[in-house]
Design an enzyme around this catalytic site. Structure first.
Site, PDB file in Angstrom:
ATOM      1  N   LYS A 555      -9.413  32.274 -54.555  1.00  0.00           N
ATOM      2  CA  LYS A 555     -10.499  32.273 -53.548  1.00  0.00           C
ATOM      3  C   LYS A 555     -11.195  30.905 -53.482  1.00  0.00           C
ATOM      4  CE  LYS A 555     -12.507  35.626 -55.716  1.00  0.00           C
ATOM      5  NZ  LYS A 555     -11.472  35.828 -56.745  1.00  0.00           N
ATOM      6  N   THR A 556     -11.542  30.343 -54.644  1.00  0.00           N
ATOM      7  CA  THR A 556     -12.266  29.059 -54.666  1.00  0.00           C
ATOM      8  C   THR A 556     -11.407  27.937 -54.097  1.00  0.00           C
ATOM      9  OG1 THR A 556     -13.444  29.817 -56.634  1.00  0.00           O
ATOM     10  CG2 THR A 556     -13.527  27.471 -56.153  1.00  0.00           C
ATOM     11  N   ASP A 609     -19.913  29.408 -54.640  1.00  0.00           N
ATOM     12  CA  ASP A 609     -18.781  29.915 -55.416  1.00  0.00           C
ATOM     13  C   ASP A 609     -19.227  30.942 -56.457  1.00  0.00           C
ATOM     14  OD1 ASP A 609     -16.124  30.040 -56.202  1.00  0.00           O
ATOM     15  OD2 ASP A 609     -16.420  28.543 -57.769  1.00  0.00           O
ATOM     16  N   ASP A 610     -18.389  31.968 -56.651  1.00  0.00           N
ATOM     17  CA  ASP A 610     -18.570  32.941 -57.730  1.00  0.00           C
ATOM     18  C   ASP A 610     -19.998  33.515 -57.729  1.00  0.00           C
ATOM     19  OD1 ASP A 610     -17.594  34.412 -59.739  1.00  0.00           O
ATOM     20  OD2 ASP A 610     -17.232  32.765 -61.134  1.00  0.00           O
ATOM     21  N   LYS A 637     -29.208  33.641 -44.486  1.00  0.00           N
ATOM     22  CA  LYS A 637     -29.567  34.065 -43.123  1.00  0.00           C
ATOM     23  C   LYS A 637     -30.377  33.007 -42.377  1.00  0.00           C
ATOM     24  CE  LYS A 637     -29.745  39.022 -44.171  1.00  0.00           C
ATOM     25  NZ  LYS A 637     -30.605  40.207 -44.259  1.00  0.00           N
ATOM     26  N   LYS A 714      -3.335  31.992 -59.539  1.00  0.00           N
ATOM     27  CA  LYS A 714      -3.776  31.182 -60.679  1.00  0.00           C
ATOM     28  C   LYS A 714      -3.159  31.704 -61.978  1.00  0.00           C
ATOM     29  CE  LYS A 714      -8.153  29.918 -61.089  1.00  0.00           C
ATOM     30  NZ  LYS A 714      -9.635  30.068 -60.996  1.00  0.00           N
TER      31      LYS A 714
END
Length: 750
Positions: A555-556, A609-610, A637, A714
């Site tokens: 994802k990263t 991230d994360d 937002k 990974k």
């Protein structure tokens, strides 16, 4: 039958005017036996000097003498008892009637000055009544009584009346200057205050042409060294200087007050101090007083407030003395946040900051407010400044001096390379347009630093560094700064503070993106669509996407790849590994700073991230940081400022947790990142990685064909690298064994 013109010529003796009342008539006074009141005469004082007067007869004047007031004697250079030749003077009323006359006015005696405003319209009406049908000459001096005050006048300019008006016809529009004119009932008299006078004039009968404009006529941005701030400056001009440039009588009629304060804020190095410093050169005003905020503060009680009072003392004294005619005083505060913090916020018991703010408030817009000041404040932290200073009447013009756009960067580079171009020291291969495109998110100071770094690189080529450091003079004469010098400095020396740190996200994709199947391609395609939406859509300046999937699915890396491919000038990764040991509050501040920096760029991408690690989430309890959660919910937002666009990419392995925290709704869309789930996809990934030989891959393919696997990319890389450490004959079996163990743990490997 034409009227007979009487011509006379006689020698008379100059005398002193018998009474003060007669001095105020502006007439030469004669005996009733010599001349009649209302006649006009030429008085010849020397063979080359003649003066025209209107005469008034009075019984107290000795026949054969002509009496003059002191201003008349000064103007004509007459002494008492001097013999003068007097002859009659006839006006040609078709050419010599006064259409408009400009008169310079001041108090006759300095001790009788006052600051009361005098209505120039009433003054003009009174003037025409007192001096109707009298002759006036350019340069003539006289005394005028108005509202029980005596004023000294001097005729500056006379314009003849349009002959068409005298005939009762519409005006032809022709204007002609004359030296001598006859004042009539419909003449226009315009008063102009003497240069050093403290007289205050109001009304329309004031001169407009002679008023000095506040803007210096020969200024320009390039000579002042300002680039990329055209829009900001035009906004400042519209708000702060338009009322000072406009004719004052119209400003008075509108009841308009001048702007007294401008606050310039924005990132460091964008030209705030430079702009404030150059405003003084642009205006026909006194040299600005430049004060660094911390210099105001003093350890002794009351001294800090006294320092503020000293800054305004000169403007106060001049306003009391000259009133509305006082000149403009500019006071520039650099680092304003050092002295104007929110009152009550400082932990110090002395309250020095509070009293300094109070003193500044009272000086700018207190009970005895000054109208002849312009205070310019500069800060990188507008959020720290006391809100009372920000209201209209104080620092009411708030202008963000942001990072320059491409056109602005071009202007700045032009300014800093102008000398090199002039002396042919810039190589022909240097394209400033290319540099402007490459320097996204560079501030003005960083662009100047880039030019300096390129110059240093070029000069370094011509230095011989042996036992001694010498300059190769032969080559130095041919010195030129080339494109390679600029590019080298761009890549190695000067990096933008608010730019893209390539090393930051390069570490996340050091192995590249392995497109093992359609799922990966779809994610990248969707990411590209979101990038284009952020760039092109005016309706959605804020676009946010959540990449969610199992751990080790990449994802990263995909988020970093999407952000890198976007080529946005500002890319930042907000990662938990940079916040180890931070308290909740400092973590919130660090996250907020990333977003605040992003708002300063035209196009920005922030990767959060994360997210569950940022929130300190653990399933035991469960526990998490509500403070960080609330901060993230607000920032996800919050739309960027007008004209700015922001793409937010979040990553998480715990979609279910974010769902419970109501964070999923904060993202515009969610994209699922799957693990490798089929044998075919696994073989495709192995081919792209190229670590195994064709024979080895064929063996692996045979083993996994038609079987279901479940492994993140990974984790797959880790298993491959681990297997490669074995002898070649055991590598495949080791890999399959590890793969089986990985799948068995999750009950996916069949």
């Amino acid at each position: 039958m034409a009227a007979r013109v009487v011509i006379f010529y006689k020698t008379m003796q100059a005398a002193r005017c018998p009474t003060d009342e007669l001095s105020l008539t502006n007439c030469a006074v004669v005996s009733e036996k010599d001349l009649q009141s209302g006649q006009h005469v030429t008085v010849k004082t020397t063979p080359t000097h003649k003066f025209v007067f209107t005469v008034k007869s009075h019984h107290s004047v000795v026949p054969g003498t002509i009496a003059f007031s002191l201003p008349q004697r000064k103007w004509a250079g007459l002494s008492i008892g001097q013999e003068v030749e007097v002859s009659n003077y006839n006006f040609d009323k078709s050419k010599q009637c006064v259409g408009a006359m400009t008169v310079e006015i001041d108090f006759l005696q300095k001790k009788s000055t006052d600051s009361s405003p005098y209505d120039s319209d009433k003054m003009a009406s009174e003037f025409i009544q007192q001096f109707n049908n009298q002759s006036f000459t350019v340069g003539q001096q006289l005394v005028f009584s108005f509202c029980d005050k005596l004023f000294g006048l001097m005729v500056k300019d006379i314009e003849a009346m349009d002959p068409s008006i005298l005939k009762g016809e519409p005006a032809s529009g022709k204007k002609q200057k004359i030296e001598i004119g006859l004042l009539v009932g419909n003449s226009q008299v315009i008063f102009e205050k003497a240069e050093s006078s403290s007289l205050t004039l109001v009304g329309k009968a004031k001169t407009k042409e002679a008023r000095q404009t506040i803007i210096n006529p020969d200024w320009n941005f390039e000579r002042m060294g300002i680039g990329g701030l055209d829009k900001e400056f035009s906004d400042i001009f519209r708000r702060a200087f338009a009322s000072r440039v406009f004719p004052p009588d119209i400003v008075e009629q509108m009841g308009c007050k001048h702007v007294k304060g401008i606050l310039l804020f924005g990132p460091p190095g964008c030209g705030k101090t430079l702009m404030a410093r150059q405003i003084g050169k642009m205006l026909n005003a006194r040299e600005p007083k430049i004060v660094n905020g911390p210099e105001i503060l003093n350890k002794y009680v009351g001294e800090s407030e006294a320092n503020i009072r000293k800054l305004f003392a000169e403007a106060e004294e001049e306003q009391k003395r000259l009133g509305a005619n006082s000149g403009l005083h500019i006071i520039i505060f650099d680092e304003l946040d050092a002295i104007c913090k929110q009152r009550g916020s400082a932990a110090s018991s002395t309250g020095v900051h509070d009293t300094v703010v109070n003193q500044l408030l009272s000086k700018i817009d207190g009970v005895e407010q000054l109208n002849n000041i312009l205070v310019i404040g500069m800060t990188n932290r507008p959020d720290l400044i006391d809100e009372a200073l920000m209201r209209p009447g104080r620092f009411e013009v708030k202008m963000e001096i942001g990072l320059p756009d491409e056109k602005g960067r071009m202007q700045i580079l032009n300014i800093h390379t102008s000398k090199m171009r002039e002396f042919k020291l810039l190589a022909p291969d240097v394209d400033l347009g290319e540099l402007a495109t490459e320097t996204k998110n560079y501030s003005g100071a960083e662009l100047e630093g880039l030019v300096r770094a390129a110059q240093s690189t070029a000069m370094n080529r011509h230095i011989k560094a042996s036992a001694t450091v010498e300059v190769d003079m032969e080559k130095a004469e041919k010195l030129q700064v080339s494109r390679a010098d600029f590019m080298g400095s761009l890549n190695n020396d000067i990096k933008p503070a608010f730019g893209t740190n390539q090393e930051d996200y390069a570490s996340y994709i050091m192995n590249g993106i392995i497109k093992w199947g359609d799922p990966v391609t779809r994610v990248l395609d969707d990411g590209e669509l979101l990038v284009q939406q952020t760039k092109n859509s005016d309706r959605t300046p804020l676009v946010s996407v959540l990449l969610e999937g199992p751990p080790h699915s990449g994802k990263t890396a995909l988020a970093a790849k999407i952000s890198e491919d976007s080529q946005f000038p500002f890319i930042k990764i907000c990662s938990p590994d940079k916040m180890i040991g931070h308290s909740e509050i400092s973590k919130c501040q660090a996250i907020k700073k990333v977003f605040d920096d992003a708002y300063k760029s035209q196009l920005s991408c922030v990767v959060v991230d994360d997210i569950e690690r940022l929130l300190d989430y653990v399933p035991i309890g469960p526990r998490f940081s509500n403070l960080v959660l609330q901060a993230l919910l607000v920032l996800l937002k919050k739309a960027p400022p007008q004209g700015r666009k922001l793409l937010i990419i979040g990553t998480t392995s715990r979609k279910d947790v974010l769902q419970e925290m109501e964070m999923l709704d904060a993202f515009s869309t969610t994209i699922h990142i799957p693990n490798i789930s089929t044998g075919e996809h696994l073989v495709e990934a192995l081919e792209l990685l190229g670590n195994f030989t064709d024979k080895e891959r064929a063996t692996i393919a045979q083993q996994v064909k038609g079987k279901r696997v479940w492994i993140g990319i990974k984790k797959l890389l880790m298993l491959i690298e681990m297997s490669l450490q074995m002898d070649q004959e055991y590598r495949v079996s080791k890999f399959l064994s590890l793969l089986k163990d990985e799948g068995a743990d999750r009950s996916f490997y069949d």
